[in-house]
Design a protein around this motif. Sequence first.
Motif, mmCIF file in Angstrom:
data_model
loop_
_atom_site.group_PDB
_atom_site.id
_atom_site.type_symbol
_atom_site.label_atom_id
_atom_site.label_comp_id
_atom_site.label_asym_id
_atom_site.label_seq_id
_atom_site.Cartn_x
_atom_site.Cartn_y
_atom_site.Cartn_z
ATOM 1 N N UNK A 1 28.869 47.166 50.358
ATOM 2 C CA UNK A 1 29.089 46.658 49.000
ATOM 3 C C UNK A 1 30.558 46.789 48.609
ATOM 4 N N UNK A 2 31.242 47.820 49.115
ATOM 5 C CA UNK A 2 32.667 47.973 48.861
ATOM 6 C C UNK A 2 33.433 46.774 49.407
ATOM 7 N N UNK A 3 33.139 46.388 50.655
ATOM 8 C CA UNK A 3 33.783 45.223 51.263
ATOM 9 C C UNK A 3 33.481 43.957 50.477
ATOM 10 N N UNK A 4 32.245 43.821 50.046
ATOM 11 C CA UNK A 4 31.845 42.654 49.268
ATOM 12 C C UNK A 4 32.623 42.584 47.954
ATOM 13 N N UNK A 5 32.791 43.727 47.305
ATOM 14 C CA UNK A 5 33.519 43.773 46.032
ATOM 15 C C UNK A 5 34.997 43.430 46.235
ATOM 16 N N UNK A 6 35.611 43.970 47.280
ATOM 17 C CA UNK A 6 37.025 43.706 47.549
ATOM 18 C C UNK A 6 37.246 42.227 47.855
ATOM 19 N N UNK A 7 36.426 41.678 48.763
ATOM 20 C CA UNK A 7 36.569 40.280 49.150
ATOM 21 C C UNK A 7 36.375 39.347 47.951
ATOM 22 N N UNK A 8 35.381 39.634 47.135
ATOM 23 C CA UNK A 8 35.096 38.805 45.962
ATOM 24 C C UNK A 8 36.241 38.851 44.960
ATOM 25 N N UNK A 9 36.820 40.025 44.791
ATOM 26 C CA UNK A 9 37.930 40.183 43.855
ATOM 27 C C UNK A 9 39.161 39.408 44.313
ATOM 28 N N UNK A 10 39.468 39.475 45.613
ATOM 29 C CA UNK A 10 40.627 38.773 46.163
ATOM 30 C C UNK A 10 40.471 37.259 46.013
ATOM 31 N N UNK A 11 39.283 36.732 46.328
ATOM 32 C CA UNK A 11 39.032 35.296 46.213
ATOM 33 C C UNK A 11 39.116 34.842 44.757
ATOM 34 N N UNK A 12 38.515 35.611 43.857
ATOM 35 C CA UNK A 12 38.531 35.255 42.438
ATOM 36 C C UNK A 12 39.958 35.230 41.892
ATOM 37 N N UNK A 13 40.782 36.192 42.314
ATOM 38 C CA UNK A 13 42.175 36.237 41.861
ATOM 39 C C UNK A 13 42.952 35.023 42.348
ATOM 40 N N UNK A 14 42.709 34.609 43.590
ATOM 41 C CA UNK A 14 43.411 33.451 44.148
ATOM 42 C C UNK A 14 43.052 32.175 43.394
ATOM 43 N N UNK A 15 41.774 31.975 43.133
ATOM 44 C CA UNK A 15 41.328 30.775 42.422
ATOM 45 C C UNK A 15 41.889 30.742 41.003
ATOM 46 N N UNK A 16 41.814 31.864 40.310
ATOM 47 C CA UNK A 16 42.321 31.928 38.935
ATOM 48 C C UNK A 16 43.829 31.685 38.891
ATOM 49 N N UNK A 17 44.563 32.247 39.849
ATOM 50 C CA UNK A 17 46.014 32.065 39.885
ATOM 51 C C UNK A 17 46.424 30.624 40.105
ATOM 52 N N UNK A 18 45.726 29.940 40.997
ATOM 53 C CA UNK A 18 46.048 28.531 41.281
ATOM 54 C C UNK A 18 45.766 27.648 40.063
ATOM 55 N N UNK A 19 44.624 27.858 39.431
ATOM 56 C CA UNK A 19 44.259 27.047 38.260
ATOM 57 C C UNK A 19 45.241 27.250 37.106
ATOM 58 N N UNK A 20 45.608 28.499 36.868
ATOM 59 C CA UNK A 20 46.511 28.776 35.743
ATOM 60 C C UNK A 20 47.933 28.322 36.055
ATOM 61 N N UNK A 21 48.336 28.378 37.311
ATOM 62 C CA UNK A 21 49.668 27.895 37.701
ATOM 63 C C UNK A 21 49.792 26.403 37.382
ATOM 64 N N UNK A 22 48.773 25.649 37.755
ATOM 65 C CA UNK A 22 48.783 24.203 37.487
ATOM 66 C C UNK A 22 48.839 23.929 35.987
ATOM 67 N N UNK A 23 48.011 24.629 35.225
ATOM 68 C CA UNK A 23 47.944 24.400 33.780
ATOM 69 C C UNK A 23 49.258 24.752 33.084
ATOM 70 N N UNK A 24 49.858 25.875 33.451
ATOM 71 C CA UNK A 24 51.092 26.308 32.796
ATOM 72 C C UNK A 24 52.280 25.432 33.187
ATOM 73 N N UNK A 25 52.315 24.953 34.425
ATOM 74 C CA UNK A 25 53.405 24.077 34.861
ATOM 75 C C UNK A 25 53.365 22.766 34.078
#
Length: 442
Positions: A92-116
Amino acid sequence: MTPLNTLLKREDIKSYISRSWSMSWPMTLIMFFEFLIGITDVYIAGKVGQEIQATYGFVIQLYFIFIVIANALTVGAVSVVSRLYTSGNRRELTQAIFSSVVAAAVAGILLAFASFISAPVIIHILSIPEELKHFGEPFIKIYAVGLPFHYELINCNGILRSCNRIKTSLKTMVLVCLLNIALNFALVFHTPLGFQGIALATVASVFIGSIANLIHVNRVMVRGREFSVNLVKKMALIGWPMGLLQILWQLASMVLFLILSALPESRVEILAALTMGLRIESAIYLPAFAFNMANAVVVGNLLGEQKKEEAFRSGMVTATIGVGIVTLMVILVIANARWIVSFLSHHPIVIKESIKYIYISMISEPFMAWGIILGGGLNGAGDTKSVMLRVSLSLWLVRIPLSYIFVILLGWGAASVWWCMNLSQFLQAFLISKRYLSKQWL
């Protein structure tokens, strides 16, 4: 308040200090390197011109709003991952880490596009001085490009410290700091980019740092990595109050900039002075926020081991150590205020107003540290809503309304805003202390 020695009279205080310090000193160094990045930005912006320095101060507040999702997700990730790490559930630790990393990447890309895309609109609608708007849009667009990398850097730093790998995170931030400072001088003064090099240096350094951190985080995980919507939801439920709080905090900072922009005299110089003062003050924040994040991990780890009373007491010890360090730093900053300010700017009005800001703001710093560090313990326990509510009240019921009344309605000077900021810090520390000592969050 219950005396600390009464709370700990039957416990081994050394064990609490050791646990807190082992997490806090690397975090303090990480915050120090982030401070060096910020103060270098201010120094170089001041060398280019006071207009650039004032614009940077405004845009960096806006940039902090852009990264609130990363910070919020990281708060949730630290709370979840720190408990799983001590629980022994590796899958479950691995699952939590992997999920957090993926979620951060998706959120960063979406917000980068919107702010630009929205950069021109943001600059147009905000009531900043007209002479600063020309510089604001390039700053925002360049910073927007770096958002996905900054999101991963922040998120992975939180994961590493939750998994007792804080020194690995420290190594990454040393690299980021050195790259950022070197690129700042090289791009601004030795390329046609000019002031835009300040933002580009940040983008390049966080890109390298994010790659390094992803490599380190990958070594923590085991096989069978799966993305878990439920775990991301859990992190989001814990983290969203902190995200909202950071939005409200940065909006409050921007509103203060706009209120000060309405001053009849020396408004650009005062905005530059506030920018410089906040960066100098951030040196005081180094141990405060370092102990805040350390407290979140320590409390989270202890709660994962079902040691509730130890979690409470450890949080109190961590806050006491942090306040002592902050108080010493306050004395040093006050004693050297004129020299520090004169090093960062040669404009007489900017120097005068910066020194005034430092002298006034230093009064509330120990109280600020106490509230922030105890708030870290509450965050580690997942009690983020109470922290958000109490800090928000101090900002939007005290700091902003009183600043507006004093400057806009009564026509008072910038010093009245500095005193309003102090008053809100006192209230914030009182409200968070009351919540922590109630033990209801346990």
